[in-house]
Design a protein around this motif. Structure first.
Motif, PDB file in Angstrom:
ATOM      1  N   GLN A   1       0.841  -1.181   0.000  1.00 42.62           N
ATOM      2  CA  GLN A   1       0.000   0.000   0.000  1.00 42.62           C
ATOM      3  C   GLN A   1       0.885   1.242   0.000  1.00 42.62           C
ATOM      4  O   GLN A   1       1.860   1.323   0.735  1.00 42.62           O
TER       5      GLN A   1
ATOM      6  N   PRO B   1      -0.076  -4.644   3.211  1.00 42.88           N
ATOM      7  CA  PRO B   1      -1.394  -4.919   3.808  1.00 42.88           C
ATOM      8  C   PRO B   1      -1.465  -6.349   4.338  1.00 42.88           C
ATOM      9  O   PRO B   1      -0.646  -7.207   3.989  1.00 42.88           O
TER      10      PRO B   1
ATOM     11  N   THR C   1      -6.825  -8.148   3.155  1.00 42.66           N
ATOM     12  CA  THR C   1      -6.878  -7.027   2.213  1.00 42.66           C
ATOM     13  C   THR C   1      -6.316  -7.424   0.857  1.00 42.66           C
ATOM     14  O   THR C   1      -6.859  -7.041  -0.177  1.00 42.66           O
ATOM     15  N   LEU C   2      -5.242  -8.199   0.862  1.00 37.73           N
ATOM     16  CA  LEU C   2      -4.670  -8.680  -0.401  1.00 37.73           C
ATOM     17  C   LEU C   2      -5.662  -9.573  -1.141  1.00 37.73           C
ATOM     18  O   LEU C   2      -5.814  -9.474  -2.356  1.00 37.73           O
ATOM     19  N   ARG C   3      -6.353 -10.447  -0.412  1.00 38.87           N
ATOM     20  CA  ARG C   3      -7.331 -11.344  -1.025  1.00 38.87           C
ATOM     21  C   ARG C   3      -8.487 -10.549  -1.638  1.00 38.87           C
ATOM     22  O   ARG C   3      -8.920 -10.828  -2.756  1.00 38.87           O
ATOM     23  N   LEU C   4      -8.986  -9.551  -0.894  1.00 41.73           N
ATOM     24  CA  LEU C   4     -10.069  -8.723  -1.419  1.00 41.73           C
ATOM     25  C   LEU C   4      -9.628  -7.938  -2.659  1.00 41.73           C
ATOM     26  O   LEU C   4     -10.386  -7.793  -3.613  1.00 41.73           O
ATOM     27  N   GLY C   5      -8.408  -7.441  -2.640  1.00 40.12           N
ATOM     28  CA  GLY C   5      -7.890  -6.723  -3.798  1.00 40.12           C
ATOM     29  C   GLY C   5      -7.763  -7.620  -5.018  1.00 40.12           C
ATOM     30  O   GLY C   5      -8.075  -7.213  -6.141  1.00 40.12           O
ATOM     31  N   ALA C   6      -7.304  -8.842  -4.797  1.00 44.63           N
ATOM     32  CA  ALA C   6      -7.181  -9.795  -5.908  1.00 44.63           C
ATOM     33  C   ALA C   6      -8.553 -10.148  -6.463  1.00 44.63           C
ATOM     34  O   ALA C   6      -8.741 -10.247  -7.684  1.00 44.63           O
TER      35      ALA C   6
ATOM     36  N   ALA D   1     -11.230  -8.229  -6.356  1.00 48.38           N
ATOM     37  CA  ALA D   1     -11.738  -7.046  -7.058  1.00 48.38           C
ATOM     38  C   ALA D   1     -11.111  -6.922  -8.444  1.00 48.38           C
ATOM     39  O   ALA D   1     -11.799  -6.619  -9.429  1.00 48.38           O
ATOM     40  N   ALA D   2      -9.817  -7.190  -8.540  1.00 49.88           N
ATOM     41  CA  ALA D   2      -9.152  -7.133  -9.836  1.00 49.88           C
ATOM     42  C   ALA D   2      -9.680  -8.217 -10.769  1.00 49.88           C
ATOM     43  O   ALA D   2      -9.916  -7.976 -11.963  1.00 49.88           O
TER      44      ALA D   2
ATOM     45  N   SER E   1     -20.319  -5.474  -2.555  1.00 49.05           N
ATOM     46  CA  SER E   1     -19.767  -4.363  -1.775  1.00 49.05           C
ATOM     47  C   SER E   1     -20.632  -3.991  -0.581  1.00 49.05           C
ATOM     48  O   SER E   1     -20.135  -3.794   0.519  1.00 49.05           O
TER      49      SER E   1
END
Length: 157
Positions: A2, A72, A76-81, A83-84, A118
């Motif tokens: 981050q 992070p 948070t990394l899992r959620l970002g992945a 989302a991508a 979301s």
């Protein structure tokens, strides 16, 4: 990883300044109030304003300690992945099924899935997805006159 809001805000504000400075060299159109510099200038001003707001937010939340880069947690990394991946699947669905299903149906499904994921409020998500789908359709088809594929709704719209 981050990046702190202050760093991102500073970069956005600098980009906004560069855009506004660059478009000042654009030629003006005779007999018109606005010219080819209008939308890039508005974009640059928006980048400057929102970049400045991000800097202020970063300074306010830093509480005396500043971290330029932070790693992070795993959640948070899992959620970002996810989302991508969601964005990639949405774009692929529009490309692959846009002509057959239609822009309106695909945008509605994409919005509904994203909003439910979301906010976790199905009724509000459904309402917002319908309103945004109609708004996007009107903006593209009516206002901008972009021929979006209607797919199975071809005779209806």
């Amino acid at each position: 990883m981050q990046i702190h809001d202050t760093v991102i805000g500073t970069l956005l504000a600098l980009l906004g300044i560069a855009v506004v400075w660059h478009v000042s060299s654009f030629p003006s159109v005779a007999g018109q109030i606005y010219g080819p510099d209008l939308f890039p200038r508005l974009t640059g001003i928006g980048l400057l304003i929102f970049g400045g707001m991000l800097v202020l937010r970063g300074l306010r939340t830093a509480q005396g300690r500043w971290k330029g880069l932070a790693m992070p947690d795993a959640g948070t990394l899992r959620l970002g992945a996810l989302a991508a991946l969601y964005i990639l699947v949405a774009v692929l669905a529009l490309v692959l099924f846009g002509e057959t299903l239609g822009f309106q149906i695909l945008v509605f499904i994409i919005l509904l899935v994203g909003l439910i994921a979301s906010f976790r409020r199905p009724v509000a998500s459904l309402t917002l997805a319908v309103v945004l789908t109609v708004a996007f359709d009107m903006i593209f088809r009516v206002l901008l006159r972009v021929p979006v594929p209607s797919g199975v709704l071809t005779g209806v719209l």
